[in-house]
Write an enzyme that holds these catalytic residues in place. Structure first.
Site, short mmCIF file in Angstrom:
data_model
loop_
_atom_site.label_atom_id
_atom_site.label_comp_id
_atom_site.label_asym_id
_atom_site.label_seq_id
_atom_site.Cartn_x
_atom_site.Cartn_y
_atom_site.Cartn_z
N TYR A 135 0.82 -1.21 0.00
CA TYR A 135 0.00 0.00 0.00
C TYR A 135 0.86 1.27 0.00
CZ TYR A 135 -4.84 -1.54 0.77
OH TYR A 135 -6.11 -2.04 0.63
N LYS A 190 2.54 -15.29 2.93
CA LYS A 190 2.71 -15.98 1.65
C LYS A 190 4.20 -16.28 1.55
CE LYS A 190 1.12 -17.59 -2.25
NZ LYS A 190 0.23 -18.77 -2.32
N ASP A 250 -12.74 -8.25 4.63
CA ASP A 250 -14.04 -8.21 3.95
C ASP A 250 -14.68 -9.60 3.95
OD1 ASP A 250 -13.83 -5.49 3.31
OD2 ASP A 250 -14.51 -5.79 1.24
C1 IPM Z 1 -10.52 -0.53 3.84
C2 IPM Z 1 -10.74 0.07 2.48
C3 IPM Z 1 -9.55 0.96 2.14
C4 IPM Z 1 -8.33 0.07 2.09
C5 IPM Z 1 -9.71 1.81 0.87
C6 IPM Z 1 -10.94 2.68 0.94
C7 IPM Z 1 -8.49 2.65 0.60
O1 IPM Z 1 -10.95 -0.92 1.53
O2 IPM Z 1 -10.39 0.23 4.81
O3 IPM Z 1 -10.47 -1.76 3.94
O4 IPM Z 1 -8.03 -0.53 1.03
O5 IPM Z 1 -7.65 -0.02 3.09
MG MG Z 2 -11.10 -2.89 2.35
#
Ligand code: IPM
Ligand code: MG
Length: 364
Positions: A135, A190, A250
């Site tokens: 990131y 991984k 998620d």
């Molecule tokens: C999360 C979201 C963010 C991320 C986005 C909105 C940048 O998906 O907080 O999980 O990828 O971290």
């Molecule tokens: Mg996310």
């Protein structure tokens, strides 16, 4: 105590409004200040994270955040996109430890996409490293390839990297969290392919030596994705990097029936934190008054517990949420036959009523 309120975009404003009402019902003394963030801030100030918003966030004791993003900003240069606001806050405030609990409320077992017996009583905590990995790794960008399969072709690249201190501190957070729970940590990597994650695994193993009372298990990320839907209750604390944590959180959220129920906390080394629902800005339902405010309300409870040292007030919010669920109130995302469908505001009303000791009734 000063709380920075950053509602953001889409359903962000609607759900944060309800969380602020719930906080107001608790008779706590706190100061709050609201500021624009994300697309809303871009419209008003030309930047998704204006200096004034960042300054407020830095000064506050805690930040309550809604959500950012809208498809209409997808064509903007990356630095102006709403998502940069949350990434910028994480980076500038050093919010490296992201707590994403996935808790299956007994009343919502049937909203899960998995069989009830797999998720009944599910209580896992994903701890995602939040300020490193691919990131934020430099260098990144676009260029003309000098090697690889297509020398001379246009290519894009990002850099996955983790330093020892970054891995050590998140590992400590995970082992300490596990001590307060079922004393089991699954570190997701991984290592079979990536140098970064072989290093991650080695460092987590070293840190584990200081926590002999906690069980440590290593798991490859692909297997972790599979085990999460096969036997999710086998997990207690899951610790992983920024990218894998984004994806697995998620997935874990969906096990519980609705991502609309899940709060999150992002903490710095002094437990100052930003609190936000795990879900996004949902532009498709924004302004319709149907979004589930419970994830944000529960985020406010996490804020009281982790950053503002008000555990009793946090308990009161959590108990109120359970009470409204038991009373059968449901926003559309968690609605099922035999329950009462309510909107965002009515759900907020019901939680406030439960906190102030009034009876919860259907308000339509
Ligand atoms: C999360 C979201 C963010 C991320 C986005 C909105 C940048 O998906 O907080 O999980 O990828 O971290
Ligand atoms: Mg996310």
């Amino acid at each position: 105590m000063k709380i920075a309120i950053l509602p953001g975009d889409g359903i962000g404003t609607e759900i944060v409004e309800q969380a602020v009402r719930v906080l107001g019902a608790l008779d706590l003394r706190f100061e709050s200040e609201t500021a624009l963030v994300g697309g809303a801030a871009y419209e008003a100030h030309g930047h998704p994270l204006p200096d004034s918003t960042l300054k407020l966030a830095k000064e506050a004791d805690a930040i309550l955040f809604g959500a950012v993003g809208d498809w209409k900003y997808d064509k903007l240069e990356r630095q102006y996109r709403p998502e940069q606001a949350i990434l910028g806050l994480r980076k500038h405030l050093g919010l490296f430890a992201n707590f994403r609990p996935a808790l299956c409320y007994e009343q919502l077992t049937h909203a899960s996409s998995l069989k009830p017996e797999l998720v009944t009583g599910l209580d896992i905590l994903i701890i995602r490293e939040l300020t490193g990995d691919i990131y934020f790794g430099q260098p990144r960008g676009r260029r003309t390839a000098v090697d690889g399969h297509f020398p001379g072709a246009e290519e894009a690249f990002d850099t996955m990297r983790y330093s020892r201190p970054e891995i050590e501190r998140i590992a400590h957070v995970a082992f300490q969290a596990a001590r307060k729970r079922n004393k089991k940590v699954t570190s997701v990597d991984k290592a079979n392919v990536l140098e970064t994650f072989q290093f991650w695994k080695d460092v987590v193993t070293e840190v584990h030596a200081q926590y002999p009372d906690v069980e440590l298990q290593h798991m490859y990320v692909d297997n972790a994705a599979m085990q999460l839907v096969k036997a999710p209750k086998a997990f207690d604390v899951v610790v992983t990097g920024n990218m894998f944590g984004d994806i697995l959180s998620d997935e874990a959220a969906m096990l519980t029936g609705s991502i609309g129920m899940l709060p999150s906390a992002s903490l710095d080394k002094n437990n100052k934190g930003l609190y936000e629902p795990s879900h996004g800005s949902a532009p498709d339902i924004a302004g319709k008054g149907v979004a589930n405010p419970l994830a944000t309300i529960l985020s406010a409870a996490m804020m009281l517990r982790y950053s503002l040292q008000q555990p009793a007030a946090a308990d009161r919010i959590e108990a109120a949420v359970k009470a409204v669920l038991s009373a059968g109130l449901r926003t559309p995302d968690i609605w099922s036959e035999g329950t009462t469908k309510v909107g965002t505001r009515e759900m907020g009303d019901a939680v406030v009523a439960a906190i102030t000791g009034k009876t919860i009734t259907k308000t339509t």
